[in-house]
Design a protein around this motif. Sequence first.
Motif, PDB file in Angstrom:
ATOM      1  N   ALA A 216       0.877  -1.176   0.000  1.00 15.45           N
ATOM      2  CA  ALA A 216       0.000   0.000   0.000  1.00 15.45           C
ATOM      3  C   ALA A 216       0.910   1.221   0.000  1.00 15.45           C
ATOM      4  CB  ALA A 216      -0.886   0.003   1.240  1.00 15.45           C
ATOM      5  N   ARG A 217       0.419   2.316  -0.578  1.00 13.97           N
ATOM      6  CA  ARG A 217       1.244   3.524  -0.637  1.00 13.97           C
ATOM      7  C   ARG A 217       0.414   4.753  -0.313  1.00 13.97           C
ATOM      8  NH1 ARG A 217       3.951   1.066  -5.557  1.00 13.97           N
ATOM      9  NH2 ARG A 217       5.936   0.442  -4.675  1.00 13.97           N
ATOM     10  N   LEU A 218       1.026   5.660   0.425  1.00 14.36           N
ATOM     11  CA  LEU A 218       0.510   7.015   0.595  1.00 14.36           C
ATOM     12  C   LEU A 218       1.390   7.898  -0.279  1.00 14.36           C
ATOM     13  CD1 LEU A 218      -1.052   9.377   1.859  1.00 14.36           C
ATOM     14  CD2 LEU A 218       0.576   9.301   3.759  1.00 14.36           C
ATOM     15  N   ILE A 219       0.762   8.664  -1.163  1.00  5.98           N
ATOM     16  CA  ILE A 219       1.496   9.536  -2.086  1.00  5.98           C
ATOM     17  C   ILE A 219       1.035  10.971  -1.863  1.00  5.98           C
ATOM     18  CG2 ILE A 219       1.943  10.059  -4.522  1.00  5.98           C
ATOM     19  CD1 ILE A 219       1.362   7.002  -5.015  1.00  5.98           C
ATOM     20  N   VAL A 220       1.985  11.863  -1.655  1.00  7.40           N
ATOM     21  CA  VAL A 220       1.700  13.282  -1.449  1.00  7.40           C
ATOM     22  C   VAL A 220       2.490  14.064  -2.497  1.00  7.40           C
ATOM     23  CG1 VAL A 220       1.802  15.222   0.151  1.00  7.40           C
ATOM     24  CG2 VAL A 220       1.389  12.906   1.033  1.00  7.40           C
ATOM     25  N   ASP A 221       1.775  14.779  -3.363  1.00  7.58           N
ATOM     26  CA  ASP A 221       2.396  15.584  -4.412  1.00  7.58           C
ATOM     27  C   ASP A 221       2.387  17.056  -4.014  1.00  7.58           C
ATOM     28  OD1 ASP A 221       2.969  13.468  -6.123  1.00  7.58           O
ATOM     29  OD2 ASP A 221       1.000  13.546  -7.074  1.00  7.58           O
ATOM     30  N   LEU A 222       3.522  17.723  -4.185  1.00  4.82           N
ATOM     31  CA  LEU A 222       3.691  19.127  -3.846  1.00  4.82           C
ATOM     32  C   LEU A 222       4.052  19.918  -5.100  1.00  4.82           C
ATOM     33  CD1 LEU A 222       6.029  18.558  -0.772  1.00  4.82           C
ATOM     34  CD2 LEU A 222       3.571  18.953  -0.710  1.00  4.82           C
ATOM     35  N   ILE A 223       3.554  21.159  -5.165  1.00  3.22           N
ATOM     36  CA  ILE A 223       3.902  22.070  -6.250  1.00  3.22           C
ATOM     37  C   ILE A 223       4.252  23.434  -5.652  1.00  3.22           C
ATOM     38  CG2 ILE A 223       2.564  20.881  -8.047  1.00  3.22           C
ATOM     39  CD1 ILE A 223       0.322  22.948  -7.612  1.00  3.22           C
ATOM     40  N   PRO A 224       5.004  24.263  -6.388  1.00  2.00           N
ATOM     41  CA  PRO A 224       5.381  25.577  -5.862  1.00  2.00           C
ATOM     42  C   PRO A 224       4.160  26.440  -5.566  1.00  2.00           C
ATOM     43  CG  PRO A 224       6.662  25.042  -7.825  1.00  2.00           C
ATOM     44  CD  PRO A 224       5.571  24.007  -7.714  1.00  2.00           C
ATOM     45  N   ASP A 225       4.346  27.369  -4.628  1.00  2.15           N
ATOM     46  CA  ASP A 225       3.305  28.317  -4.265  1.00  2.15           C
ATOM     47  C   ASP A 225       3.960  29.643  -3.880  1.00  2.15           C
ATOM     48  OD1 ASP A 225       0.761  29.250  -3.836  1.00  2.15           O
ATOM     49  OD2 ASP A 225       0.328  27.982  -2.121  1.00  2.15           O
ATOM     50  N   THR A 226       3.136  30.645  -3.619  1.00  7.37           N
ATOM     51  CA  THR A 226       3.675  31.944  -3.211  1.00  7.37           C
ATOM     52  C   THR A 226       3.907  31.955  -1.699  1.00  7.37           C
ATOM     53  OG1 THR A 226       1.512  32.922  -2.767  1.00  7.37           O
ATOM     54  CG2 THR A 226       2.346  33.082  -5.039  1.00  7.37           C
ATOM     55  N   PRO A 227       4.827  32.770  -1.226  1.00  5.48           N
ATOM     56  CA  PRO A 227       5.021  32.876   0.227  1.00  5.48           C
ATOM     57  C   PRO A 227       3.744  33.295   0.958  1.00  5.48           C
ATOM     58  CG  PRO A 227       6.879  33.861  -0.927  1.00  5.48           C
ATOM     59  CD  PRO A 227       5.835  33.543  -1.972  1.00  5.48           C
ATOM     60  N   ALA A 228       2.973  34.205   0.379  1.00  2.00           N
ATOM     61  CA  ALA A 228       1.751  34.674   1.043  1.00  2.00           C
ATOM     62  C   ALA A 228       0.729  33.550   1.185  1.00  2.00           C
ATOM     63  CB  ALA A 228       1.145  35.848   0.273  1.00  2.00           C
ATOM     64  N   ARG A 229       0.538  32.757   0.155  1.00  2.58           N
ATOM     65  CA  ARG A 229      -0.448  31.667   0.240  1.00  2.58           C
ATOM     66  C   ARG A 229       0.036  30.568   1.182  1.00  2.58           C
ATOM     67  NH1 ARG A 229      -2.844  30.976  -5.772  1.00  2.58           N
ATOM     68  NH2 ARG A 229      -1.841  28.964  -5.484  1.00  2.58           N
TER      69      ARG A 229
END
Length: 163
Positions: free
Chosen positions: A119-132
């Motif tokens: 089984a796998r837990l997958i978490v994908d991240l993408i860039p964001d702004t410092p304010a958000r």
Amino acid sequence: EAASAETQAGTGGETAAGRPAMADMRILHNDERGRLIIDLDATSEFAIASLSGPDRVVVDLKAGQLAEPIAETPAGDGLLSAYALDTAEEGRVRAVLMLAAPVQVQQAYQVAPVDNQPARLIVDLIPDTPARFAQRVNDDFRAALARQQAEEEAVLAAAEPAT
């Protein structure tokens, strides 16, 4: 926009303690994307939060066994500067992703075990702004305080004598 605080429940084989055993953790990342992959013997409940001081994303996972903690380890170039894995408390493991740049969780999902694959837990991240990112940190903090207050009120209510 993907929310940074997420929870998902799963079912499957569990350890005697009632929690899945954790088999492995790895990260993949560059300047445009990051991915955390956690291998388990069954799916489980998890929660994700954004924190500051230093900026990081934490993933708490209900798990019964952690073969070996991972001390803070440099992650090389990309969105992540370092990562770590340890037992947060009995029955809960925490993966910490230290950030080189602000991110948001694009998606987080689980894959059930198939054949010889865990089984796998997958978490994908993408860039964001410092304010958000800062806003998500604030939102996650307020949500955690509200959960804590609700838990404390439930304990007090249960302790009150019936009339």
